[in-house]
Design an enzyme around this catalytic site. Structure first.
Site, PDB file in Angstrom:
ATOM      1  N   PHE A  40     -32.133  19.156   9.265  1.00 57.52           N
ATOM      2  CA  PHE A  40     -31.205  18.631  10.266  1.00 57.52           C
ATOM      3  C   PHE A  40     -30.606  19.798  11.011  1.00 57.52           C
ATOM      4  CE2 PHE A  40     -28.625  14.674  11.107  1.00 57.52           C
ATOM      5  CZ  PHE A  40     -29.693  13.799  11.066  1.00 57.52           C
ATOM      6  N   GLN A  83     -17.203  15.216  19.550  1.00 60.17           N
ATOM      7  CA  GLN A  83     -18.646  15.476  19.530  1.00 60.17           C
ATOM      8  C   GLN A  83     -19.398  14.467  20.386  1.00 60.17           C
ATOM      9  OE1 GLN A  83     -21.325  15.004  15.812  1.00 60.17           O
ATOM     10  NE2 GLN A  83     -21.304  17.186  16.259  1.00 60.17           N
ATOM     11  N   HIS A 123     -22.881  13.351  20.888  1.00 65.38           N
ATOM     12  CA  HIS A 123     -24.190  13.451  20.241  1.00 65.38           C
ATOM     13  C   HIS A 123     -25.246  13.541  21.335  1.00 65.38           C
ATOM     14  CE1 HIS A 123     -27.669  12.413  17.826  1.00 65.38           C
ATOM     15  NE2 HIS A 123     -26.945  12.451  16.727  1.00 65.38           N
ATOM     16  N   LEU A 182     -26.868   5.094  19.250  1.00 63.93           N
ATOM     17  CA  LEU A 182     -27.362   6.344  18.686  1.00 63.93           C
ATOM     18  C   LEU A 182     -28.867   6.365  18.403  1.00 63.93           C
ATOM     19  CD1 LEU A 182     -26.083   9.015  17.805  1.00 63.93           C
ATOM     20  CD2 LEU A 182     -26.164   8.149  15.471  1.00 63.93           C
ATOM     21  N   GLU A 229     -30.705  12.092  14.838  1.00 66.47           N
ATOM     22  CA  GLU A 229     -31.187  13.465  14.875  1.00 66.47           C
ATOM     23  C   GLU A 229     -32.447  13.604  14.017  1.00 66.47           C
ATOM     24  OE1 GLU A 229     -27.871  16.096  14.722  1.00 66.47           O
ATOM     25  OE2 GLU A 229     -28.996  17.643  13.661  1.00 66.47           O
ATOM     26  N   ARG A 284     -25.334  20.218  17.731  1.00 64.53           N
ATOM     27  CA  ARG A 284     -25.265  19.092  18.662  1.00 64.53           C
ATOM     28  C   ARG A 284     -24.566  19.442  19.972  1.00 64.53           C
ATOM     29  NH1 ARG A 284     -23.826  14.199  14.358  1.00 64.53           N
ATOM     30  NH2 ARG A 284     -25.948  14.055  13.574  1.00 64.53           N
ATOM     31  N   HIS A 299     -19.618  10.455  20.005  1.00 68.29           N
ATOM     32  CA  HIS A 299     -20.072  10.073  18.673  1.00 68.29           C
ATOM     33  C   HIS A 299     -19.023  10.270  17.593  1.00 68.29           C
ATOM     34  CE1 HIS A 299     -22.938   9.268  15.566  1.00 68.29           C
ATOM     35  NE2 HIS A 299     -22.893  10.483  15.064  1.00 68.29           N
ATOM     36  N   ARG A 302     -19.218  19.450  14.390  1.00 68.14           N
ATOM     37  CA  ARG A 302     -19.699  19.001  13.090  1.00 68.14           C
ATOM     38  C   ARG A 302     -21.225  19.061  13.026  1.00 68.14           C
ATOM     39  NH1 ARG A 302     -21.780  14.250  11.111  1.00 68.14           N
ATOM     40  NH2 ARG A 302     -21.325  13.017  12.969  1.00 68.14           N
TER      41      ARG A 302
END
Lengths: 251, 603
Positions: B121, B234, B236, B250, B253, B309, B380, B415
């Protein structure tokens, strides 16, 4: 932009009726979008449950043109917009308000099912070993998003209202997930047969047909459980031992 | 008024996503009585939407991983504004928290030798995310829910808290209404844990549900607690962009983790053109090396699609702005191209990314095994939130705790994916434990009946007014304004306009009227949510104005560079004595020497 017509059930526990609305629709819209648009512009107090809007949380269950579906996953372009689209609450549960129903019974039923009880860990560090194929098999049941559409369509609950005697397809799937969990050691077969009423299911597969997660509820959860229950209840050896103990203990 | 039902608990947990459930389970395990309040039905909270996985240095797939690497990855991703004590505890405790879920029935995907499988990730040096296909959140919330219902916790579903009640400086209870009938509830509690999640509904394009209105941040703020890092939201990088009705939903990822690549309209892998200096050494030089990384080659480095991100989102914005976007204003995310490299690629994609396959097929008529997806940034997550003590999760108000997204600190300025699910387990448990301890050490606070009456009057005010506009109208305008003026790219002038705009929206919110009665009335609920939405929006705008640099989720077009002078503090907002919002710059304590040594060593 085109207009589409909707008939939305408005009411509460003392009754209600279908109310006509008309709203503009655009490409890709789903029924929940239309409901939200109506709510924001014409009926601010229109009650509806929703959360994720992506078919993952199972909140926006309703009956669309009579079919139990998730509103967020029902595209308007797959419906006949020449006629008004009817949107009604799930009928197997008591109405609260508009499209919201009292589904609390489901949560009470779940609590009655014995919880997961794992065998001792396989490794000294307290972990277990499982094979991917075991995970895959059980994950089919664990995909369930608890939308309760299977409960809504099940005739044992919907038509016969046997909520006190039958837990419904959702909780047979839940029990199957526990019973077939490779680490679980609990025995739930006797409740399944008695208190949870698995015998009421006569495998008409209505639940399977409405499942938005495509869980093969009847074939992969209910039938295997029925087989286990039968084996358990009618195992000749078990019967024989039962008879013998009765004799010994008898008067 | 005066008519309400009263409940009394040692510990009241507000919010029943992963953090709230984990906190409630822990508080119950400590022997306290626990009440759990949630706005939706149990099991529907936003955790259910989490897709990619839960980050924990189990080292099942790559034995070079350990808590130190996870710790430094988290600080690097957060651009060193993190509460380092939280980052340390998180990295150390996450593996136990994940293994514990297995004891409660969770079934993660497996390695060939039967252990928990981990995937790559963004920003994580090694494969670290335990997962179940692309619906890890569902697995986690269901595991916690199904375990939690047998722990003696009393659950109040579809109940919304509007006000926290205090006894002097400490917490004493909460005032709430139930959605079903609109009746009031008074919760008396020795300790309260906020686990209410984020603020996504302050923006137009978001992956968040209606619940994400910043309730916990706002409740805490109005109760006198400090909020921190609110400028860090954030975005995304990969949300759906087409059709319009699904905009913002969403796209995990995990698609990139499995080898998906980002392409502009010219077919270029534009992520290779902009690799930040501090990540250069860990990023692949060629597409071929990047592909090998996604397939588990330990000698390969990660492809630039898996940079953090904040960076990926800005690169996508740049492509769109400079005219190289997709037809509907995004860029392309292509997983279908792995068919050139893998046999049976279509089956592989459906197996690894089943809900993405389903989502695009059903909502966009696109088969992701053959066709690239159109994606663009979506609001997000908020890194900022209630300022808490790293060990106990207690806020600056005595007896008030916060865990999960509603709390600030762990993630700093940005994050990492997968660090949210681990966050809510680690700090949900800690908040539950320390709230229970607090409850054991303290008598119940006194409830001030005047405060209760006032809370009731405030909740009913929209019914008493007439002729005002609907709350939906105000909410939509707030969302448009925040999206346009305080979004991914920020400048002073626009944010000042937003600050003025907020003043006007506060006034309009105070005049909204609702139709119908108190029975399950979303118009009324939306009107009451406005207070929280406006409060958190104001905190975001003020904090963003104060940070005159670009860092993590906060990008200033007028100050596009990172400024070392801004690495030394967190922006903290509190309610001033005059009722207005006050901002101060709170210095970040110096990194403990042993942790500094780890950071230096793993640089």
């Amino acid at each position: 932009m085109t207009q589409a017509r909707f008939q939305v059930w408005r009411g509460n526990s003392s009754g209600g009726k279908l109310v006509d609305y008309s709203t503009e629709i655009s490409e890709g819209m789903v029924v929940l979008d239309a409901i939200h648009q109506i709510q924001a512009t014409q009926a601010n107090d229109l009650a509806v449950r929703w959360n994720c809007k992506a078919g993952k949380c199972g909140s926006c269950s309703a009956e669309i043109n009579g079919q139990p579906r998730l509103m967020c996953m029902t595209r308007l372009n797959e419906l006949d917009l020449g006629e008004p689209v009817t949107v009604e609450p799930m009928r197997a549960f008591p109405p609260v308000r508009d499209l919201v129903t009292d589904v609390s019974w489901n949560f009470r039923v779940k609590k009655q099912i014995k919880k997961f009880k794992p065998r001792p860990p396989d490794a000294p560090d307290g972990t277990w070993r499982m094979q991917q194929e075991d995970v895959d098999r059980v994950q089919e049941y664990r995909k369930c998003i608890e939308c309760f559409l299977c409960q809504d369509v099940c005739h044992v609950l919907r038509d016969h209202q046997l909520h006190e005697e039958f837990v419904g397809p959702r909780y047979l799937v839940y029990t199957a997930a526990l019973e077939m969990h490779p680490l679980d050691t609990e025995d739930r077969l006797s409740e399944l047969r008695k208190a949870h009423g698995i015998g009421y299911c006569n495998i008409t597969k209505c639940c399977t047909n409405v499942c938005p997660e495509s869980i093969r509820i009847t074939d992969n959860a209910i039938i295997p459980l029925k087989e286990r229950v039968m084996d358990d209840a009618f195992d000749p050896l078990v019967k024989l031992i039962g008879l013998m103990t009765k004799k010994v203990a008898g008067p | 008024m005066g008519d309400y039902q009263t409940h009394e608990y040692d510990v009241l947990v507000i919010g029943a996503g992963g953090a709230g459930l984990r906190a409630a389970i822990e508080a119950a395990a400590q022997g306290t009585t626990v009440g759990l309040v949630c706005k939706s039905l149990l099991g529907k909270a936003h955790t259910v939407m989490a897709e990619g996985g839960v980050a924990a240095a189990l080292a099942n797939v790559d034995d070079r991983d350990n808590w130190k690497v996870h710790f430094t990855d988290t600080l690097r991703g957060g651009q060193y504004l993190n509460n380092w004590r939280m980052a340390e505890l998180h990295a150390k405790e996450a593996p136990d928290r994940v293994r514990e879920l297995e004891a409660w029935g969770a079934m993660f995907d497996r390695t060939p030798d039967g252990r928990i499988l981990q995937r790559n990730f963004g920003g994580h040096k090694y494969p670290r995310l335990a997962h179940v296909g692309d619906r890890t959140g569902l697995e986690m919330i269901r595991t916690l829910q199904d375990h939690g219902i047998h722990q003696g916790i009393e659950v109040h579903m579809e109940v919304t808290v509007t006000t926290l009640l205090k006894d002097g400086d400490r917490i004493a209870g909460a005032f709430a209404y139930d959605r079903e009938r609109g009746r009031f509830r008074l919760f008396r509690a020795r300790a309260i844990v906020l686990a209410t999640g984020g603020i996504g509904r302050a923006f137009r394009i978001t992956s968040n549900s209606w619940e994400y209105t910043g309730d916990g941040q706002s409740l805490a703020y109005h109760a006198g607690a400090a909020l921190q890092d609110m400028e860090f939201v954030q975005f995304h990088p990969t949300g759906m962009v087409w059709p319009p009705s699904v905009r913002g939903i969403l796209v995990t990822e995990g698609v990139r983790g499995e080898g998906g690549v980002l392409l502009n309209s010219k077919g270029e892998r534009f992520m290779f053109q902009d690799i930040p200096e501090n990540y250069r050494a860990q990023t692949a030089d060629t597409p071929e090396e990047g592909w090998r990384y996604t397939q588990g080659d330990k000698n390969a480095r990660r492809p630039p699609e898996l940079l953090t991100r904040d960076h990926v989102a800005r690169c996508i914005m740049r492509e769109v702005r400079e005219g190289r976007g997709s037809p509907h204003g995004g860029v392309f995310l292509d997983i279908a191209q792995i068919k050139e490299k893998l046999p049976k690629a279509a089956e592989h994609i459906k197996k690894k990314l089943p809900s993405m396959y389903h989502q695009f097929k059903q909502l966009a008529d696109i088969d992701i095994t053959t066709t690239p997806m159109e994606i663009g940034p979506t609001t997000h997550y908020v890194m900022g939130g209630v300022r808490v003590d790293g060990d106990t999760q207690m806020s600056t108000v005595s007896g008030l705790f916060a865990a999960g997204e509603v709390a600030a600190g762990l993630h700093g300025a940005n994050r990492l994916g997968g660090n949210s699910l681990s966050d809510l387990l680690v700090f949900g448990r800690r908040a539950g434990e320390y709230a229970a301890r607090f409850a054991k050490d303290h008598q119940p606070g006194r409830i001030n009946s005047e405060e209760v009456e006032a809370a009731g009057r405030e909740a009913l005010a929209p019914f008493d007014r007439s002729g005002g506009e609907s709350a939906y109208q105000v909410q939509h305008e707030l969302q448009d304004m925040m999206q346009d003026l305080v979004g991914i790219v920020r400048v002073e002038k626009e944010m000042e306009r937003a600050a003025e705009g907020l003043g006007a929206l506060w006034q309009r919110a105070a005049k909204t009227t609702v139709v119908g009665n108190r029975e399950y009335n979303p118009g009324w609920h939306t009107a009451l949510d406005l207070k929280a939405l406006l409060t958190v929006s104001e905190a975001i705008v003020r904090s963003a104005l104060a940070r005159k640099e670009s860092r993590g989720g906060h990008f200033r077009d007028d100050f596009p560079a990172k400024d070392p002078a801004y690495q030394t503090f967190n922006c903290v907002v509190e309610k001033g004595l005059d009722g207005g919002m006050r901002l101060r710059k709170e210095p970040i304590p110096e990194l403990r020497p042993d942790l500094k040594a780890i950071v230096d060593e793993l640089k």
